[in-house]
Scaffold this active site. Structure first.
Site, PDB file in Angstrom:
ATOM      1  CB  CYS A 150      -2.455  13.175  -5.790  1.00  0.00           C
ATOM      2  SG  CYS A 150      -3.821  13.421  -7.066  1.00  0.00           S
ATOM      3  CG  HIS A 242      -2.045   9.427  -9.635  1.00  0.00           C
ATOM      4  ND1 HIS A 242      -3.120   8.659  -9.700  1.00  0.00           N
ATOM      5  CD2 HIS A 242      -2.467  10.867  -9.142  1.00  0.00           C
ATOM      6  CE1 HIS A 242      -4.176   9.621  -9.277  1.00  0.00           C
ATOM      7  NE2 HIS A 242      -3.817  10.486  -8.908  1.00  0.00           N
TER       8      HIS A 242
END
Length: 343
Positions: A150, A242
């Protein structure tokens, strides 16, 4: 109207499996025809086996589907999306590929195999040429393609438009959301009022995957990109999204404005893929952006926001880790496969 492509989801009850359901439920090209999970869930209706945790309603057509075991003989599909843990994916995904399935995997098991495409469509769509190499090497009727970690996905999307300046060295520090570890991945008493400066194997993935993604496909293999990359990965008490701070040196020493323009001009034409956002990179000029709570859902969770571009070159990026960084990435890969006539 063309017949929909039959899609199965492996590991359908987990966090990423639920994101796959969300992405595919009303998809114009794919139809969910199989949900596969562990033996303890097999035979149950999905609504009775899965603890649905997304903030939108479980689709009715999925709720009453019966879960099957993770077995190629039980799954009715043309393409399967894998949300399996890496330890299980190593065996299971190969079993599906041998039986003729196209496997779009979010797992890490095959990412760094020399004959398996590791793909972010806006970055290295040409790497899908490895599919033929893989099938020749392994004698499979099907194949496996993978999307990266990710955090890697967010990073390489910003590095791609900077490759023209001659990247020499990249340092990145991540602040990663707790959803990346799954619902039960980080205990609340461990993460509340805390930052955990270690995520198992994450730094190794971030330091190797970008070199393959930004490498050159010569028709038979990938020649890795030639620059150095160092990562420090931290878990922070954010639900989704994130954030990464990047320091980068480049041969041509571009100005912050040249870097900003490179980000703004980065608009690959993939052929109207349904999951592709209008803008891959969204440049934020405010001094305090991007922020997960404000920016993670841009482009339906598929855009990556970039800001604080400063002398050095230094910048901050942020993206939704379970959409752009996981399920959405695999779905976008499968859309590209279909567009190229590989499904």
């Amino acid at each position: 109207m063309a017949e929909p492509i039959r899609a199965g989801i492996l590991g359908a009850t987990g966090a990423v499996g639920q994101r796959f359901i969300q992405a595919l439920a009303d998809h114009p090209w794919f139809e969910i025809t199989s949900l596969a999970a562990s033996e303890r869930s097999a035979g149950k209706k999905y609504k009775n086996a899965a603890n649905w945790r997304l903030d939108e309603k479980l689709p009715d057509e999925v709720a009453d589907m019966e879960i099957v075991s993770v077995d190629p003989t039980k799954v009715d599909a043309d393409v399967v999306f894998s949300a399996l843990p890496s330890s299980l994916a190593k065996t299971v995904e190969a079993d599906f590929a041998k039986k003729g399935f196209a496997v779009a995997s979010n797992a890490s098991a095959y990412r760094m195999e020399k004959d398996v495409p590791l793909v972010v469509p806006e970055v290295n769509a040409d790497h899908l040429g490895l599919i033929e190499v893989q099938q020749d090497n392994r004698g499979w009727d099907g194949y496996i393609i993978t999307n990266p970690n990710c955090s890697t996905i967010m990073l390489v999307a910003t590095l791609k438009p900077l490759m023209k300046f001659g990247i020499q060295n990249v340092n990145v520090a991540t602040m990663q959301a707790i959803s990346g570890a799954g619902y039960e991945g980080v205990a609340s008493m461990a993460i509340l009022d805390n930052v955990i400066p270690y995520i198992g194997s994450e730094e190794e993935k971030m330091e190797t995957e970008p070199l393959k993604l930004l490498g050159e496909f010569n028709g038979s293999e990938i020649i890795d990109a030639d620059f150095k990359l160092s990562a420090a990965c931290n878990r922070v008490p954010v639900m989704d999204g994130h954030t990464e701070t990047v320091w980068i040196t480049m041969r041509d020493d571009p100005t912050p404005e040249q870097v900003r323009q490179a980000f703004l001009n980065f608009n690959p034409h993939l052929g109207d893929l349904p999951t592709e956002p209008d803008q891959v990179l969204i440049v934020r000029d405010e001094p305090d952006r991007p922020q997960p709570r404000l920016d993670r859902n841009m482009g339906n969770g598929m855009s990556i926001s970039v800001g604080r571009i400063r002398e050095g070159i230094r910048y901050v990026l942020m993206g939704h880790n379970t959409i752009r960084g996981a399920a959405g990435a695999s779905v976008l890969n499968a859309e590209l496969l279909h567009k190229q006539g590989k499904l």
